[in-house]
Design an enzyme around this catalytic site. Structure first.
Site, PDB file in Angstrom:
ATOM      1  N   ASP A 284      -3.149  36.805 -65.934  1.00 28.58           N
ATOM      2  CA  ASP A 284      -2.106  37.214 -66.866  1.00 28.58           C
ATOM      3  C   ASP A 284      -2.571  38.443 -67.652  1.00 28.58           C
ATOM      4  OD1 ASP A 284      -0.062  37.554 -68.669  1.00 28.58           O
ATOM      5  OD2 ASP A 284       0.133  35.418 -69.094  1.00 28.58           O
TER       6      ASP A 284
ATOM      7  N   CYS B 136       5.582  42.078 -70.620  1.00 26.51           N
ATOM      8  CA  CYS B 136       4.836  41.383 -69.573  1.00 26.51           C
ATOM      9  C   CYS B 136       5.116  41.922 -68.177  1.00 26.51           C
ATOM     10  CB  CYS B 136       5.093  39.882 -69.639  1.00 26.51           C
ATOM     11  SG  CYS B 136       6.843  39.417 -69.523  1.00 26.51           S
TER      12      CYS B 136
ATOM     13  N   HIS C 279       8.653  35.051 -68.748  1.00 28.14           N
ATOM     14  CA  HIS C 279       7.343  35.700 -68.709  1.00 28.14           C
ATOM     15  C   HIS C 279       7.039  36.128 -67.282  1.00 28.14           C
ATOM     16  CE1 HIS C 279       3.474  36.765 -70.290  1.00 28.14           C
ATOM     17  NE2 HIS C 279       2.818  35.926 -69.505  1.00 28.14           N
TER      18      HIS C 279
END
Length: 179
Positions: free
Chosen positions: A127, A67, A111
Site C-alpha cells: 500500500d 490512493c 481505496h
C-alpha cells in the site's frame, strides 16, 4: 508486466535504475516505498490535472494525489522493473452502526493499493499510500487531509447529533431493506 508502449519514459528509466541498484524484488519494493515516504509527495483529494504521461507527471512534477495515483505509479514502476504488479481497488474500513449492529461502507471508504508477485510468496499487498499518508490507512480519510480540504461526510462526523441522526436513519433503512 504489460505497460502502454511509449508512455511514461521517465518512470520506466527510474524503475530500471532502481531495480539495478536493488538486490532483490523485495528491496526494490522497499526502495520505491522509501522514495514516496522520504521525498515531497502529498496526499490530497484535489490533485492537479496530469498530462498524457500521467505517471511521469505525477512522479516528477505534481507529486500530489490520492490512493489511486500512488497505486498506479507504484504498479507502473514495478512492472517497468520486471516485477509482476497490479492495482487493486476495494474498500478500507467503514463506520460501525451501533443501532443496527452492522458496518456501513460508503464511497468515502474506497481505496486503491497494489499487489506484486514475489517468488516464493505469491501476490503480496503493498500500500504505497501508507508510505505517504499512514494516517489514511490507520485512521481513515478525514485524518489524512488538512482541515481546509473538503472530505465527504466531514461535517456529519464532526457534529455528534448529525452523526447519530445519520446512523439512526441508516439503521431504519437497513431494517426496511431486510424486511
Amino acid at each position: 508486466l504489460r505497460l502502454p508502449d511509449g508512455r511514461n519514459p521517465r518512470a520506466a528509466a527510474l524503475a530500471v535504475r532502481m531495480r539495478a541498484s536493488a538486490g532483490s524484488d523485495e528491496q526494490f519494493v522497499a526502495a520505491v516505498l522509501a522514495m514516496f515516504r522520504e521525498q515531497q509527495f502529498f496526499y490530497t483529494l484535489e490533485p492537479p490535472r496530469l498530462d498524457r504521461d500521467s505517471v511521469d507527471d505525477f512522479l516528477f512534477n505534481t507529486r500530489r494525489g490520492f490512493c489511486g495515483h500512488f497505486a498506479s505509479a507504484f504498479t507502473n514502476l514495478a512492472r517497468a522493473a520486471g516485477i509482476p504488479a497490479r492495482v487493486v481497488t476495494g474498500y478500507q474500513g467503514g463506520d460501525y452502526n451501533e443501532l443496527g449492529g452492522h458496518l456501513v461502507v460508503r464511497q468515502s471508504h474506497a481505496h486503491a493499493w497494489s499487489e506484486v508477485w514475489l517468488e516464493g510468496s505469491g501476490w503480496v499487498r503493498v500500500d504505497p499510500t501508507a508510505a505517504v499518508a499512514p494516517e489514511r490507512v490507520e485512521r481513515g480519510l478525514a485524518a489524512a487531509l488538512p482541515a481546509g480540504e473538503p472530505v465527504p461526510g466531514r461535517a456529519l462526523r464532526e457534529n455528534r447529533w448529525l452523526w447519530e441522526a445519520r446512523m439512526a436513519l441508516d439503521a431504519v433503512n437497513a431494517r426496511w431493506n431486510d424486511w
